[in-house]
Design an enzyme around this catalytic site. Structure first.
Site, PDB file in Angstrom:
ATOM      1  N   TYR A 252       0.264  11.174   7.829  1.00 63.96           N
ATOM      2  CA  TYR A 252       0.697   9.880   7.866  1.00 63.96           C
ATOM      3  C   TYR A 252       0.449   9.105   6.769  1.00 63.96           C
ATOM      4  O   TYR A 252       0.898   8.153   6.292  1.00 63.96           O
ATOM      5  CB  TYR A 252      -0.212   9.377   9.280  1.00 63.96           C
ATOM      6  CG  TYR A 252      -0.107   7.953   9.443  1.00 63.96           C
ATOM      7  CD1 TYR A 252       0.731   7.545  10.111  1.00 63.96           C
ATOM      8  CD2 TYR A 252      -1.114   6.869   9.131  1.00 63.96           C
ATOM      9  CE1 TYR A 252       1.079   6.189  10.520  1.00 63.96           C
ATOM     10  CE2 TYR A 252      -1.009   5.813   9.592  1.00 63.96           C
ATOM     11  CZ  TYR A 252       0.053   5.297  10.320  1.00 63.96           C
ATOM     12  OH  TYR A 252       0.119   4.030  10.701  1.00 63.96           O
TER      13      TYR A 252
ATOM     14  N   SER B  60       0.575   0.795   6.038  1.00 63.46           N
ATOM     15  CA  SER B  60      -0.873   0.987   6.729  1.00 63.46           C
ATOM     16  C   SER B  60      -2.000   0.780   5.814  1.00 63.46           C
ATOM     17  O   SER B  60      -1.659   1.066   4.522  1.00 63.46           O
ATOM     18  CB  SER B  60      -0.885   2.251   7.235  1.00 63.46           C
ATOM     19  OG  SER B  60      -2.268   2.814   7.476  1.00 63.46           O
TER      20      SER B  60
END
Ligand SMILES: NC(=O)c1ccc[n+]([C@@H]2O[C@H](COP(=O)([O-])OP(=O)(O)OC[C@H]3O[C@@H](n4cnc5c(N)ncnc54)[C@H](O)[C@@H]3O)[C@@H](O)[C@H]2O)c1
Length: 268
Positions: free
Chosen positions: A165, A152
């Site tokens: 995350y 990500s």
């Protein structure tokens, strides 16, 4: 032979019931791979298998929870029997859990450890570690394989609000490079893809209000993305097929391929 031909590959896509994993699973099948669609939501996985078969591809569904090794092992046994020994693993199970999103009502210092662990484990342990442990050694034994982990942009510099995350995705990049070095002499390549922002199941609440209008965060993302838009899942397929194909990317390992509309190329 076509650089991007995957006819001799058996590709396992974990999280293939989702938006990004699903598009990549279809792309692998279109390139000729036999595709194992793995997800813990059977309806979503079976719908993807149906779509692949209707498009003329080969796919089968296998249920597994990526954070439970024994369910991955059971899926692995089923895949070997139905499709053959896996040669490609793409890890796309993951996402941010709203319980660990930092907000004025849920400040950083109040994040509960059990929620932190659950989200961190999903993204690191289920999102990369356990599937690599389950599927990597067979590839190593046969001297042929490609593993692609989905990272990500927040793995590179943490985004606001999604702290667990971001930390887990940073760890995914580290694990990817560790395994790239470990398994390069054995013929197994390990790379990652860093997607920018693609509306999908797990992030919809952060990106759109209940009435479908873009949130303030969406406006911030677009203004920070030189292409000034979200990506479309289809736009990840080329990167995934490239990394899966031994002819296209045979000397590529430990790499991170950004597909982010320029997000990480920009400061101001
Ligand atoms: N959408 C984006 O903008 C974006 C950006 C960067 C990274 N990612 C990453 O891409 C990956 C795919 O996410 P997406 O955006 O397509 O989301 P999604 O919610 O559409 O898909 C995720 C899929 O993973 C499955 N899944 C979740 N936990 C699982 C588990 N424990 N075991 C098995 N399956 C499980 C879900 O059922 C779902 O089908 C994730 O790792 C996500 O973090 C997404």
């Amino acid at each position: 032979m076509d650089l991007f031909d995957l006819h001799s590959e058996v590709a396992v896509v974990i999280g293939a019931g989702g938006v990004l994993g699903g598009a990549i699973a279809s792309g692998f099948a279109q390139a000729g791979a036999k595709v194992a669609v793995v997800d813990f939501v059977p309806e979503a996985g079976q719908a993807r298998v149906k779509a692949i078969r209707e498009a003329g591809g080969t796919a089968a569904f296998f249920a597994a929870n990526a954070v439970q090794r024994e369910t991955l092992a059971a899926a692995h046994a089923g895949i070997r029997e139905a499709l053959g020994d896996p040669t490609v693993l793409l890890n796309a199970a993951g996402g941010n859990d709203p319980k660990v999103t930092v907000t004025p009502e849920n400040p950083f210092e109040n994040i509960r450890l059990e929620h932190w662990h659950a989200n961190f484990d999903l993204n690191l342990v289920g999102g990369a570690l356990l599937p690599c442990q389950e599927f990597g050694p067979g590839m190593v034994a046969r001297g042929h394989g490609s593993i692609v982990n989905i990272a990500s942009v927040s793995a590179h510099l943490p985004l606001s609000r999604v702290v667990s995350y971001s930390a887990a995705k940073a760890a995914v990049l580290s694990l990817t490079r560790f395994l790239a070095r470990e398994w390069a002499p054995k013929g197994v390549r390990v790379n990652s893809i860093t997607p920018g922002f693609f509306p999908a199941g797990q992030n919809r609440k952060l990106l759109f209000n209940d009435d479908g209008s873009p949130t303030e965060r969406t406006r911030q993302i677009w203004s920070h993305t030189p292409m000034n838009r979200f990506g479309e899942a289809q736009e990840l397929v080329g990167a995934a097929v490239f990394l899966a194909s031994p002819r296209a990317s045979g000397f590529v390992t430990g790499a991170d391929l950004r597909v982010d509309g320029g997000f990480l190329a920009q400061t101001i």
